[in-house]
Design a protein around this motif. Structure first.
Motif, PDB file in Angstrom:
ATOM      1  N   LYS A 201       7.115  10.220 -13.736  1.00 51.63           N
ATOM      2  CA  LYS A 201       7.728  11.549 -13.757  1.00 51.63           C
ATOM      3  C   LYS A 201       8.912  11.613 -14.711  1.00 51.63           C
ATOM      4  N   ALA A 202       9.776  10.624 -14.656  1.00 47.18           N
ATOM      5  CA  ALA A 202      10.978  10.655 -15.495  1.00 47.18           C
ATOM      6  C   ALA A 202      10.619  10.590 -16.979  1.00 47.18           C
ATOM      7  N   ALA A 203       9.703   9.685 -17.326  1.00 43.61           N
ATOM      8  CA  ALA A 203       9.290   9.553 -18.731  1.00 43.61           C
ATOM      9  C   ALA A 203       8.593  10.823 -19.207  1.00 43.61           C
ATOM     10  N   THR A 204       7.769  11.409 -18.337  1.00 42.57           N
ATOM     11  CA  THR A 204       7.073  12.641 -18.700  1.00 42.57           C
ATOM     12  C   THR A 204       8.053  13.767 -18.966  1.00 42.57           C
ATOM     13  N   GLU A 205       9.023  13.921 -18.079  1.00 41.71           N
ATOM     14  CA  GLU A 205       9.994  15.000 -18.249  1.00 41.71           C
ATOM     15  C   GLU A 205      10.813  14.818 -19.520  1.00 41.71           C
ATOM     16  N   LEU A 206      11.176  13.581 -19.838  1.00 42.49           N
ATOM     17  CA  LEU A 206      11.940  13.325 -21.056  1.00 42.49           C
ATOM     18  C   LEU A 206      11.084  13.579 -22.298  1.00 42.49           C
ATOM     19  N   ALA A 207       9.835  13.112 -22.269  1.00 45.45           N
ATOM     20  CA  ALA A 207       8.943  13.326 -23.410  1.00 45.45           C
ATOM     21  C   ALA A 207       8.646  14.815 -23.608  1.00 45.45           C
ATOM     22  N   ARG A 208       8.505  15.531 -22.501  1.00 49.10           N
ATOM     23  CA  ARG A 208       8.271  16.978 -22.615  1.00 49.10           C
ATOM     24  C   ARG A 208       9.497  17.678 -23.188  1.00 49.10           C
ATOM     25  N   LEU A 209      10.674  17.278 -22.741  1.00 50.60           N
ATOM     26  CA  LEU A 209      11.905  17.861 -23.276  1.00 50.60           C
ATOM     27  C   LEU A 209      12.013  17.618 -24.776  1.00 50.60           C
ATOM     28  N   ARG A 210      11.696  16.410 -25.185  1.00 46.60           N
ATOM     29  CA  ARG A 210      11.747  16.084 -26.614  1.00 46.60           C
ATOM     30  C   ARG A 210      10.699  16.865 -27.395  1.00 46.60           C
ATOM     31  N   THR A 211       9.520  17.044 -26.802  1.00 52.31           N
ATOM     32  CA  THR A 211       8.457  17.790 -27.472  1.00 52.31           C
ATOM     33  C   THR A 211       8.834  19.259 -27.620  1.00 52.31           C
ATOM     34  N   ILE A 212       9.366  19.849 -26.557  1.00 54.56           N
ATOM     35  CA  ILE A 212       9.776  21.251 -26.605  1.00 54.56           C
ATOM     36  C   ILE A 212      10.896  21.452 -27.631  1.00 54.56           C
ATOM     37  N   SER A 213      11.868  20.547 -27.651  1.00 58.52           N
ATOM     38  CA  SER A 213      12.967  20.641 -28.618  1.00 58.52           C
ATOM     39  C   SER A 213      12.445  20.520 -30.045  1.00 58.52           C
ATOM     40  N   PHE A 214      11.485  19.628 -30.230  1.00 53.66           N
ATOM     41  CA  PHE A 214      10.870  19.406 -31.532  1.00 53.66           C
ATOM     42  C   PHE A 214      10.159  20.671 -32.020  1.00 53.66           C
TER      43      PHE A 214
END
Length: 219
Positions: A201-214
């Motif tokens: 969950k934590a890795a997914t949320e961080l990767a999603r945040l980075r993807t959205i920011s990107f």
């Protein structure tokens, strides 16, 4: 909701659609080897909730319609068999058709998972309509790392992913020094799928945040 798309070679196939037609930007979500299943639809809905028009093309329609696999060993074998029957050229035509269907949007990005992670990279290299790509644990990326793109790309990998070892990640990094690359400590392949035992969950949320920011920056 589903729509019907037509590839350049005349192949007609389904695609899951989410988000408003009036959205400023669009995203093509590229499936794993398990079809446009409930996980991929959830991913599409997530990006739609961020304000994007989203299309997830059913890439297995060239072999078998309405494929929705789970994550058992039997499902993995079936997915690998289906993937083996589709050429890279064919699947890129289908992704291009999905990108072209987002013609009401000002720009289009792609995000892909597993098989789709590699296809997202290839789409960034070979499909002019694609303006940015986020590649999650793309199996086989090291084999196509020599391809070239002029658009922004980011990649996400799991530290414990045996199918994409650290040596492959280093190879990709050396071949593509301009690619934004993240390795998530202590997680395995498929960490972004909440239907897998490897979900984090934590890795997914961080990767999603980075993807959205990107995508917010580049689309």
């Amino acid at each position: 909701m589903y729509m019907t798309l037509r590839a350049q070679d005349g192949h007609v196939f389904d695609a899951y659609v989410a988000g408003e037609e009036t959205a400023r930007s669009g995203i093509v979500v590229i499936q794993e080897i398990f079809g446009v299943n409930s996980h991929i639809r959830d991913v599409a809905d997530f990006f739609a909730a961020q304000g994007y028009r989203v299309i997830a093309p059913a890439l297995f329609d060239r072999v078998q319609a309405k494929v929705e696999l789970g994550y058992t060993q039997k499902d993995i074998q079936k997915g690998l068999e289906l993937r083996s029957e589709i050429s890279q050229e064919q699947v890129l035509q289908d992704i291009a058709a999905a990108a072209q269907a987002l013609d009401k949007q000002s720009s289009v990005g792609v995000v892909g998972y597993c098989w789709g992670g590699t296809l997202a990279w290839l789409a960034a290299c070979k499909i002019p309509a694609v303006k940015a790509a986020s590649c999650w644990y793309g199996g086989g990326l090291a084999q196509v790392a020599h391809e070239q793109t002029t658009v922004p790309v980011q990649m996400h990998f799991g530290e414990l992913d045996k199918s994409i070892p650290a040596s492959d990640i280093e190879l990709i990094r050396k071949a593509q020094p301009d690619v934004e690359m993240f390795v998530y400590a202590g997680v395995d392949h498929g960490f972004g799928c909440d239907q897998r035992g490897s979900y984090d969950k934590a890795a997914t949320e961080l990767a999603r945040l980075r993807t959205i920011s990107f995508f917010a920056k580049h689309l």
